[in-house]
Design an enzyme around this catalytic site. Structure first.
Site, PDB file in Angstrom:
ATOM      1  N   ASP A 344       0.848  -1.186   0.000  1.00 22.84           N
ATOM      2  CA  ASP A 344       0.000   0.000   0.000  1.00 22.84           C
ATOM      3  C   ASP A 344       0.885   1.237   0.000  1.00 22.84           C
ATOM      4  OD1 ASP A 344      -2.257   1.585   0.038  1.00 22.84           O
ATOM      5  OD2 ASP A 344      -3.220   0.505   1.685  1.00 22.84           O
ATOM      6  N   GLU A 544      -9.931   7.544   4.173  1.00 24.38           N
ATOM      7  CA  GLU A 544      -9.062   7.141   5.272  1.00 24.38           C
ATOM      8  C   GLU A 544      -8.406   8.350   5.925  1.00 24.38           C
ATOM      9  OE1 GLU A 544      -5.662   4.921   3.469  1.00 24.38           O
ATOM     10  OE2 GLU A 544      -6.717   5.440   1.637  1.00 24.38           O
TER      11      GLU A 544
END
Length: 865
Positions: A344, A544
């Site tokens: 990620d 997020e």
């Protein structure tokens, strides 16, 4: 009550940078329900838990794809000819905001992604043709064989998580939380198929989906990316989405020209972090990690997912990106995954001893391709050196490159040609295609959950006179939520959604078709009394980091939506509430204020799906009943998090699986309006962090003495006349803001409280206002002090001398004593403006956090100001 950072004049020796702090006080505002903290927020001992896995305890599986000796021979033949530099290039993925086609020719990277805020030419609303043209350029660069280069095609990836959501005009489906409420695996399969076609039209061949998280704490800002808190529901969707994106393994459609690579994410435990903190620590047993958070991965692997994305998070204190036991021994070994693991966004840099540019540990643990969006060049250089010195074993490098090349061959990239020349390349008619929009509208209908329908108010007669109110009724940005044209989904305009339909537009169409009338007034005003009011309201877009919240109360400190509904009810007007949110929230008061209440989640571009269910047909028939059922438990109190079916104290307001419909009418009694939160307004805590302000706060930019414009109401990059704010990275992706004053006149940065807050207790406890900041360019000349006092009085302190002592171009924490402000004449019990930076000269500072605290690197004494 304003706490302002203002400019001040200093002697020449101190003219590099100067600011003052002003606390201005106003009259006490009536607040019947001030910001609160959770009564459940008590400290608890954390027992040591293992981070060692036993692969034998995990399910055993194998790839559904039959062995292909010819393909493996091609991989081996190419791998044998590759240099260390070419191999390392394949394990690195850069972001198109930091990589050019020329870079690809030089470094031969394996992949390029388009991050949430990365677009052709830096334009968030770039047309589809620009996306395809850029994908062609990257492919040409990767296939350039001049000067002895090898032609190894790129993988082009993007987060298409609710449709092809980064591209203007694409179909936007409900976010996963809504699809989970639909309880329809074939529906999500069809959505995945349609999304794959729209991706292919613009040149992409890889999406970072499906998200197989099992959110267990709804305070987490990514809750809406999960289908359910129930691992069985997530597992039931996993194979359907993978097969929809990739095609069925073992059939001719698998990875053909109308399908794309899937990426099951985020392996593993991302939805179980303590306190719902993004990228946090999931403290569970190995059995719970497997059975709850791993539930979706076995069916995804069995469906043939070709990539798996590793999680930012930790398991019992151990970062997943560095966990060989989970990534290699369990995922690749026991579970038989034969694709490759993608990291990620710079997540490898969070491992102990690592940085974004230097981290052999993540690769050696099992991450095959490192997502190094803006750090790719440094990572590449260091990885080449680490291979040569043996820190990265050649065997491990060959294994990772083999996996990557295997996937590229399976996808047919070596023979595919330019993205624009592939079967669906340039088929821009597929973006927002009528069939896709009809599918999205169907998904909206099936996702809606009816929580209240007292008196059988719904379904409505379309021939009625209908008032549509609320700030979200005609706001497609709120309707679509995060991950829409930008990472956080903010800053979008109506023109960015061609072909879409807001809920207001859908209601108007439904009523006009039946001879009724509809009027739109966000504030609920009307000239002609309506028969019914539909109030559409909910959360502002987030993703997020910014989406994490302290408790489950909806909009603490801001009762605007509640007041609107109560005002309409007081006039005798029946109220239908349509609530847009990315998670269940405590809205007992709002439910009480409405006659009917619909949880609409984040429905996407097709507001018509809402109107389809709210109204009867023109002939008076019920064409679409409510089918949605909760896939997450709905809280009875705002302090009920975590709240998951099966836990010992499970006591939700509405249990998982709940949902009303027209066929089974049911009345809802008046709900208790005690949030369960302590009324501790003296400890407000954190005001700005992770790139966003706390609930009840507003960040504004202003030129001169004007009131200012909220940052989230400005276009992307929030450019004012004299002051510009952009998102930058500090500890995480875009968790800080950089503020650059042009020097062309007075401009201001304000952090304002929507309602008065009390800092007196914090001051008595010796706390300070701690600002985490970085100074990149100080003022070149003196900045005049502006000591204004709003309403009653003001107090100020000068922090110029303090900031002149901090290191340049590095992050540091400065502490501003609240007691100094009190001594300067401020009444800390009624603060409404926390920070007001003012400057007329050129200035460049970045801020990542503003909060009360007692830990800092540099502190101001009262005598400094």
């Amino acid at each position: 009550m304003r706490f302002e950072l203002l400019s001040v004049s200093l002697p020449p020796v101190a003219r590099l940078f100067c600011l003052s702090v002003l606390l201005a006080l106003a009259g006490c505002a009536d607040s019947s329900d001030p910001p609160a903290t959770s009564s459940a927020a008590t400290a608890k001992a954390i027992e040591p838990m293992t981070t060692v896995v036993d692969p034998a305890l995990w399910p055993q599986a194998s790839s559904p794809l039959a062995a292909d000796p010819a393909l493996e021979a091609r991989v081996s033949e190419l791998l044998a000819t590759m240099s260390i530099e070419e191999k390392v290039g394949q394990i690195v993925q850069g972001d198109l905001g930091s990589v050019t086609p020329a870079d690809i020719r030089t470094y031969r990277l394996g992949s390029v992604l388009a991050g949430g805020n990365s677009d052709p030419g830096g334009r968030y609303n770039a047309p589809a043709a620009d996306w395809l043209a850029l994908m062609d350029e990257f492919h040409r660069a990767a296939m350039d064989t001049s000067e002895g280069r090898k032609a190894i095609p790129l993988l082009l990836g993007i987060d298409a998580v609710h449709g092809h959501n980064n591209v203007v005009g694409a179909t936007l489906y409900p976010h996963n939380i809504g699809l989970g409420a639909a309880h329809d695996s074939e529906l999500v399969r069809r959505i995945a198929q349609a999304t794959a076609k729209e991706l292919r039209a613009t040149g992409f061949d890889w999406t970072f989906a499906p998200t197989l998280t099992v959110p267990r704490d709804d305070r987490w800002g990514r809750t809406y990316e999960g289908y359910s808190e129930d691992p069985a529901r997530v597992a039931g969707y996993a194979a359907a989405v993978v097969e929809g994106l990739q095609g069925r393994a073992g059939t001719p459609e698998f990875l053909d020209g109308s399908h794309v690579l899937a990426s099951a994410k985020h392996f593993i435990g991302d939805g179980g972090t303590e306190g719902g903190k993004d990228q946090g620590d999931t403290r569970v047993s190995e059995a719970d990690l497997r059975d709850i958070h791993g539930a979706g991965y076995l069916p995804a692997i069995q469906a043939g997912t070709q990539t798996v994305m590793a999680s930012f998070s930790s398991w019992n204190g151990s970062k997943i990106h560095g966990h060989r036991g989970l990534l290699t021994d369990v995922l690749k070994g026991r579970m038989g995954f034969d694709g490759f693991v993608i990291g990620d966004w710079n997540a490898h840099g969070q491992l102990p001893g690592c940085s974004n540019e230097n981290c052999a540990a993540a690769f050696n643990a099992g991450v095959d391709m490192l997502m190094a969006p803006d750090s790719w060049r440094g990572y590449y250089t260091n990885a080449v050196a680490q291979v040569r010195e043996g820190t990265i074993p050649m065997q491990r490098l060959d294994e990772a490159v083999r996996r990557i090349l295997r996937v590229k061959f399976r996808l047919g990239l070596f023979e595919a040609g330019l993205p624009s020349e592939r079967p669906l390349g340039g088929r821009f008619d597929l973006l927002g295609h009528p069939e896709h929009r009809a599918l999205a509208r169907e998904a909206v209908r099936k996702s809606l959950v009816l929580l209240k329908n007292n008196g059988g108010l719904l379904p409505l007669q379309p021939g009625s006179r209908v008032l549509v109110a609320g700030d979200a009724a005609d706001d497609l940005g709120k309707q679509a939520g995060g991950w829409t044209l930008s990472w956080q989904g903010d800053g979008n305009q109506r023109a960015d959604f061609p072909g879409a339909q807001s809920i207001w537009e859908a209601v108007r169409a439904a009523t006009e078709a039946a001879g009724g009338q509809a009027q739109h007034a966000p504030d609920g005003s009307f000239s002609e009394r309506p028969d019914v009011a539909i109030v559409v309201f909910g959360e502002a877009p987030y993703a997020e980091f910014r989406g994490d919240i302290a408790n489950l109360r909806y909009r603490p400190g801001n009762d605007r939506d509640l007041d609107l509904m109560r005002a309409l009810k007081a006039k005798g007007i029946p109220v239908v509430a349509v609530f847009l949110s990315g998670r269940p929230l405590w809205v007992n008061r709002e439910i009480n204020a409405a006659d009917a209440f619909v949880a609409a989640w984040l429905p996407g571009s097709e507001g018509g799906g809402v109107a389809d269910v709210l109204f009867k047909s023109p002939s008076g028939q019920v064409l679409h009943d409510f089918r949605g059922r909760l896939s997450f438990s709905w809280p009875r109190r705002a302090d009920q998090s975590p709240l998951n079916v099966g836990q010992a104290d499970y006591d939700p307001l509405f249990a998982i699986g709940h949902g009303l419909d027209y066929a089974h009418p049911q009345e809802l009694a008046v709900l208790a309006e005690d949030s369960g939160l302590e009324q501790a307004a003296g400890e407000p805590g954190e005001y700005f962090a992770r790139g966003s302000v706390a609930a009840g706060m507003t960040l504004l930019l202003a030129d001169g003495d004007e009131q200012g414009t909220p940052v989230n109401a400005l276009p992307n990059e929030s450019i004012g006349q004299r002051l510009r704010v952009t998102a930058i990275d500090h500890l995480a992706q875009e968790d800080a803001r950089r503020f650059v004053w042009s020097g062309r006149g007075l401009s201001r940065l304000l952090l304002r409280a929507d309602a008065p807050i009390d800092l007196s207790a914090a001051a008595a406890a010796g706390q300070q206002l701690v600002i985490t900041l970085r100074v990149d360019q100080a003022a070149a000349e003196a900045i005049p002090i502006d000591q204004r006092c709003a309403a009653a009085c003001a107090g100020s302190i000068d922090i110029g001398p303090l900031l002149n002592t901090v290191p340049r171009a590095s992050w540091t924490r400065v502490g501003l004593p609240l007691d100094c402000l009190r001594k300067a004449g401020a009444d800390l019990a009624l603060v409404t403006r926390l920070v007001d930076f003012q400057a007329s000269s050129a200035l460049d500072i970045s801020i990542s956090r503003i909060a009360l605290g007692s830990e800092f690197d540099h502190a101001l004494s009262c005598t400094d100001g």
